[in-house]
Structures are given as C-alpha cells and as structure tokens.
Design an enzyme around this catalytic site. Structure first.
Site, mmCIF file in Angstrom:
data_model
loop_
_atom_site.group_PDB
_atom_site.id
_atom_site.type_symbol
_atom_site.label_atom_id
_atom_site.label_comp_id
_atom_site.label_asym_id
_atom_site.label_seq_id
_atom_site.Cartn_x
_atom_site.Cartn_y
_atom_site.Cartn_z
ATOM 1 N N CYS A 115 0.811 -1.222 0.000
ATOM 2 C CA CYS A 115 0.000 0.000 0.000
ATOM 3 C C CYS A 115 0.848 1.278 0.000
ATOM 4 C CB CYS A 115 -0.952 -0.009 1.188
ATOM 5 S SG CYS A 115 -2.117 -1.372 1.113
ATOM 6 N N HIS A 252 -3.170 7.430 1.743
ATOM 7 C CA HIS A 252 -3.584 6.086 1.327
ATOM 8 C C HIS A 252 -4.930 5.800 1.985
ATOM 9 C CE1 HIS A 252 -3.954 1.910 0.665
ATOM 10 N NE2 HIS A 252 -3.696 1.561 1.908
ATOM 11 N N ASN A 282 -9.989 0.023 -0.429
ATOM 12 C CA ASN A 282 -8.528 0.132 -0.376
ATOM 13 C C ASN A 282 -7.966 -0.457 -1.665
ATOM 14 O OD1 ASN A 282 -5.795 -0.263 0.078
ATOM 15 N ND2 ASN A 282 -6.039 -1.022 2.169
HETATM 16 O O1 UT7 Z 1 -3.723 -0.842 3.499
HETATM 17 C C1 UT7 Z 1 -2.812 -1.372 4.420
HETATM 18 C C2 UT7 Z 1 -3.164 -0.945 5.745
HETATM 19 N N1 UT7 Z 1 -4.353 -1.623 6.181
HETATM 20 C C3 UT7 Z 1 -5.032 -1.117 7.183
HETATM 21 O O2 UT7 Z 1 -4.685 -0.063 7.631
HETATM 22 C C4 UT7 Z 1 -6.166 -1.908 7.763
HETATM 23 C C5 UT7 Z 1 -6.152 -1.713 9.244
HETATM 24 N N2 UT7 Z 1 -7.178 -2.403 9.953
HETATM 25 C C6 UT7 Z 1 -8.488 -2.071 9.913
HETATM 26 O O3 UT7 Z 1 -8.874 -1.214 9.153
HETATM 27 C C7 UT7 Z 1 -9.433 -2.737 10.878
HETATM 28 O O4 UT7 Z 1 -8.688 -3.460 11.807
HETATM 29 C C8 UT7 Z 1 -10.469 -3.656 10.199
HETATM 30 C C9 UT7 Z 1 -11.468 -2.832 9.416
HETATM 31 C C10 UT7 Z 1 -9.774 -4.650 9.279
HETATM 32 C C11 UT7 Z 1 -11.234 -4.424 11.273
HETATM 33 O O5 UT7 Z 1 -11.859 -3.532 12.154
HETATM 34 P P1 UT7 Z 1 -11.738 -3.725 13.736
HETATM 35 O O6 UT7 Z 1 -12.566 -2.692 14.347
HETATM 36 O O7 UT7 Z 1 -10.271 -3.755 14.053
HETATM 37 O O8 UT7 Z 1 -12.420 -5.134 13.951
HETATM 38 P P2 UT7 Z 1 -11.787 -6.431 14.579
HETATM 39 O O9 UT7 Z 1 -10.835 -7.073 13.622
HETATM 40 O O10 UT7 Z 1 -11.313 -6.117 15.949
HETATM 41 O O11 UT7 Z 1 -13.076 -7.346 14.673
HETATM 42 C C12 UT7 Z 1 -14.177 -7.018 15.530
HETATM 43 C C13 UT7 Z 1 -15.272 -8.037 15.320
HETATM 44 C C14 UT7 Z 1 -14.773 -9.477 15.365
HETATM 45 O O12 UT7 Z 1 -15.757 -10.240 16.032
HETATM 46 P P3 UT7 Z 1 -15.560 -10.663 17.578
HETATM 47 O O13 UT7 Z 1 -14.268 -11.441 17.608
HETATM 48 O O14 UT7 Z 1 -15.458 -9.344 18.316
HETATM 49 O O15 UT7 Z 1 -16.777 -11.447 17.858
HETATM 50 C C15 UT7 Z 1 -14.734 -9.891 13.913
HETATM 51 O O16 UT7 Z 1 -14.927 -11.285 13.739
HETATM 52 O O17 UT7 Z 1 -15.860 -7.869 14.011
HETATM 53 C C16 UT7 Z 1 -15.878 -9.122 13.347
HETATM 54 N N3 UT7 Z 1 -15.758 -8.886 11.915
HETATM 55 C C17 UT7 Z 1 -16.799 -8.618 11.128
HETATM 56 N N4 UT7 Z 1 -18.118 -8.511 11.385
HETATM 57 C C18 UT7 Z 1 -18.930 -8.225 10.348
HETATM 58 C C19 UT7 Z 1 -14.614 -8.844 11.170
HETATM 59 N N5 UT7 Z 1 -14.924 -8.562 9.904
HETATM 60 C C20 UT7 Z 1 -16.266 -8.434 9.843
HETATM 61 C C21 UT7 Z 1 -17.164 -8.128 8.800
HETATM 62 N N6 UT7 Z 1 -18.480 -8.023 9.108
HETATM 63 N N7 UT7 Z 1 -16.746 -7.912 7.535
#
Ligand code: UT7
Length: 325
Positions: A115, A252, A282
């Site tokens: 990225c 980005h 992204n």
């Molecule tokens: O481009 C390179 C750089 N990339 C980035 O900067 C990405 C950085 N990361 C992020 O943007 C975020 O971490 C994400 C958008 C990927 C995830 O958001 P988050 O708020 O960090 O969620 P999380 O991974 O902590 O997940 C929270 C919950 C989980 O459920 P439990 O374990 O709390 O029950 C996941 O299983 O959300 C769940 N989850 C979803 N739920 C519905 C994960 N993906 C989804 C989804 N829909 N698509």
C-alpha cells in the site's frame, strides 16, 4: 551545478466499470453494510473484469495522465509502476505498459511496497529526476487485489478494490523563486519485523502458488496510526512547515477511522482530507493517485497548493511526500 525539482505535469486514473456494494458482499459472507461503513467508511469498490489486468488498468490511467499533461508518450523517459499484483511473475508489468504506450526507449520497472508503493515509486522517480538522470517520469499505481483476496474471509474481502492512477513528473531547473512548484520532500521507511501482520500466503519461491491476502487488522491499525503521524511530523519538520500550511492531505485510503485519527493527531482540518475510500475501498498502491486525480480534476487541488501524501502498508512499509502542486 544545476539542481532540479520534480514538477507534476498531469494526473490520470482508471476504475473498472463493475461496482460491488457492501450489500452485494453481504450475500456471500456474514457481514452487513452497517458494519462495513461503521468500521471502515467503505460503501462500494470496483472489481476488474476477467479480461482486465493490472497492465490494462495502469495503461488507461497512464494514457489519461498523458492527455491531461498535453504530452506524447514518447516524451516519457522513466516509468515506475507500483504494484503487488503484477500480470505475470516476470517480466515487469511496467514493460507491458511501456509497450502499450508505444515507448521503445528509456526504462520501465516495477516496484513493490504494497500500500506504500505509490509513495515509494514517487520517491524513486523524484530522485532520478533531481539528480538529472531523466527529464520525465510516469509514476503509476495499479492493482487488481480482487485476484488475491480470499472471498470467504469477511475480515479482508470487504476492504479492497481494483483500480489505477498515474502522475507525470517533469524535471525543472531550480531557480530562486519563493515556494517553487515540485516535490519538496519524500521520506520512506520499512520494518520487516512486522511482515507477517499483512502478507500473501503464496509466492513463486516458497509455495509456487499465488496465495491469498492475510491480515491481522487490529495490529495493522495500531501501527498505522503511530507510523503515519510520525512520518507526517518528519516531513513537516524537515521542510520547516506546519500542519496549518497543508492545503490538501491525500492519504492512502485504508480506513476512514485511521484518516480521521491522523488528522486529529496532527491538527489538520477534516475538510482538507481527500477521501475516496467510500467509493473505491482500499486499492493499495493505486489509492493515492486515484484520490489525487479526483481532487485535481474536480478543482480542489490547484497549482501552488501544498499537498501532503502519506501511506502505510505490508512489510511494514510507510512514507510521505510533500508536493508544491
Ligand atoms: O492498506 C494497508 C493498511 N491496512 C489497514 O490499515 C487496515 C487496518 N485495519 C483495519 O482497518 C481494521 O482493523 C479492520 C477494518 C480490518 C477491522 O476492524 P476492527 O474494528 O479492528 O475489527 P476487529 O478485527 O477487531 O473485529 C471485531 C469483530 C470481530 O468479532 P468478535 O471477535 O469481536 O466477535 C470480527 O470477527 O468484528 C468481526 N468482523 C466482522 N463482522 C462483520 C470482522 N470482519 C467483519 C465483517 N463483518 N466484515
């Protein structure tokens, strides 16, 4: 001794026609439009057609940038393509774009920093132009991340999209004028300790497969906020500028929460952020030139504006570029 600055002559971009909304994704994985919008800011993304490749997207963006610059393809001496989704293992996808443009001189190569790729490519081209080795450069970010996504993994497949953007740079002799146009600074970094936080689990040498993108999102998020703020401070301090001096922040596009957090941290007004991730998702190395092209073509970014680019991605890699437009 003559010194040169890399001045932006034109921008261009290309998006595949097919729009995939969050609701459409929710028909194949357990997710919802509300979750995706709240956690990321993404509403839809573009996905390349079966007969569209990273070279196809990049070539169209390059043609549009040449048109915008009022330049002919054979005026381009250096082509740097940032991509992590090349057409083939080799030769470089940049050579397919060079050939598509009908250019038979100069040099074209790929650069891979995921990225952060566009910022790394811009830094590379800028250094070639500043040292006087080339007069013109075409810097492209083009990606078909749809080809490396695990479409059953809801934590990653909702984030990415396909697209391409391009910028044309021209070396101009530095004069004595105040605030001259051109790239003021680039700063790029990497730290391989974190390479398994965001990676593709296949490759030529290790598995002999293409593989799928894997990410520990929360860890990437945490590092992104810290690294992005640090490299913006680094860029401003190196140039004797303040956050207030920035006219447009073109980051980005990974997650709206990261962008809002960064703006707050460095004291930048939210209306100065160019945001396209709601429509593009992204697009990795393509996200910055796609956003730049939109903001240039709709009249937001104007000649003389101070524009700050920033990116963070797999590796980890991260970096910034400050440009007097
Ligand atoms: O481009 C390179 C750089 N990339 C980035 O900067 C990405 C950085 N990361 C992020 O943007 C975020 O971490 C994400 C958008 C990927 C995830 O958001 P988050 O708020 O960090 O969620 P999380 O991974 O902590 O997940 C929270 C919950 C989980 O459920 P439990 O374990 O709390 O029950 C996941 O299983 O959300 C769940 N989850 C979803 N739920 C519905 C994960 N993906 C989804 C989804 N829909 N698509």
């Amino acid at each position: 001794m003559k010194t040169y600055r890399s001045v932006v002559r034109g921008t261009g971009s290309y998006l595949p026609a097919r729009i995939v909304t969050n609701d459409e994704l929710a028909t194949s994985v357990d997710t919802s439009d509300a979750w995706i919008v709240e956690r990321t800011g993404i509403r839809e993304r573009r996905i390349a057609a079966d007969d569209e490749f990273t070279s196809t997207l990049g070539l169209e963006a390059a043609r549009r940038a040449l048109d915008h610059a009022g330049m002919k393809a054979d005026e381009i001496e250096l082509i740097v393509l940032a991509t992590s989704t090349p057409d083939y293992t080799f030769p470089a996808t940049a050579t397919a774009i060079q050939n598509g443009l009908g250019i038979t001189r100069g040099v074209a190569f790929d650069l891979q920093a995921v990225c952060s790729g566009f910022v790394f490519a811009l830094a590379t081209a800028d250094n070639f132009l500043k040292c006087g080795q080339y007069n013109t450069a075409l810097v492209i970010g083009s990606e078909t991340f749809s080809r490396i996504l695990d479409w059953d993994d809801r934590s990653t497949c909702i984030l990415f999209g396909d697209g391409a953007g391009a910028v044309i740079l021209e070396a101009r002799e530095s004069g004595n004028e105040a605030n001259p146009r051109g790239i003021i600074s680039t700063h790029i970094h990497s730290d391989g300790r974190y390479r398994d936080k965001l990676y593709v689990d296949g490759g030529v040498s290790k598995t002999g497969t293409v593989g799928h993108l894997r990410m520990q999102g929360r860890d990437v998020f945490r590092h992104a906020v810290v690294n992005i703020a640090a490299c913006i401070t680094e860029a401003l301090e190196a140039s004797g500028l303040k956050a207030d001096d920035i006219d447009w922040f073109v980051p980005h596009q990974a997650n709206k929460r990261i962008l809002d957090g960064t703006a707050r941290k460095i004291g930048l007004a939210p209306e100065k952020i160019v945001i396209t991730l709601d429509k593009h998702g992204n697009t990795s190395a393509a996200s910055i030139p796609l956003a730049l092209d939109e903001a240039v073509k709709d009249g937001r970014v104007k000649i003389g504006d101070l524009v700050l680019l920033e990116a963070m991605g797999g590796g980890f890699t991260w970096g910034s570029a400050l440009i007097r437009w």
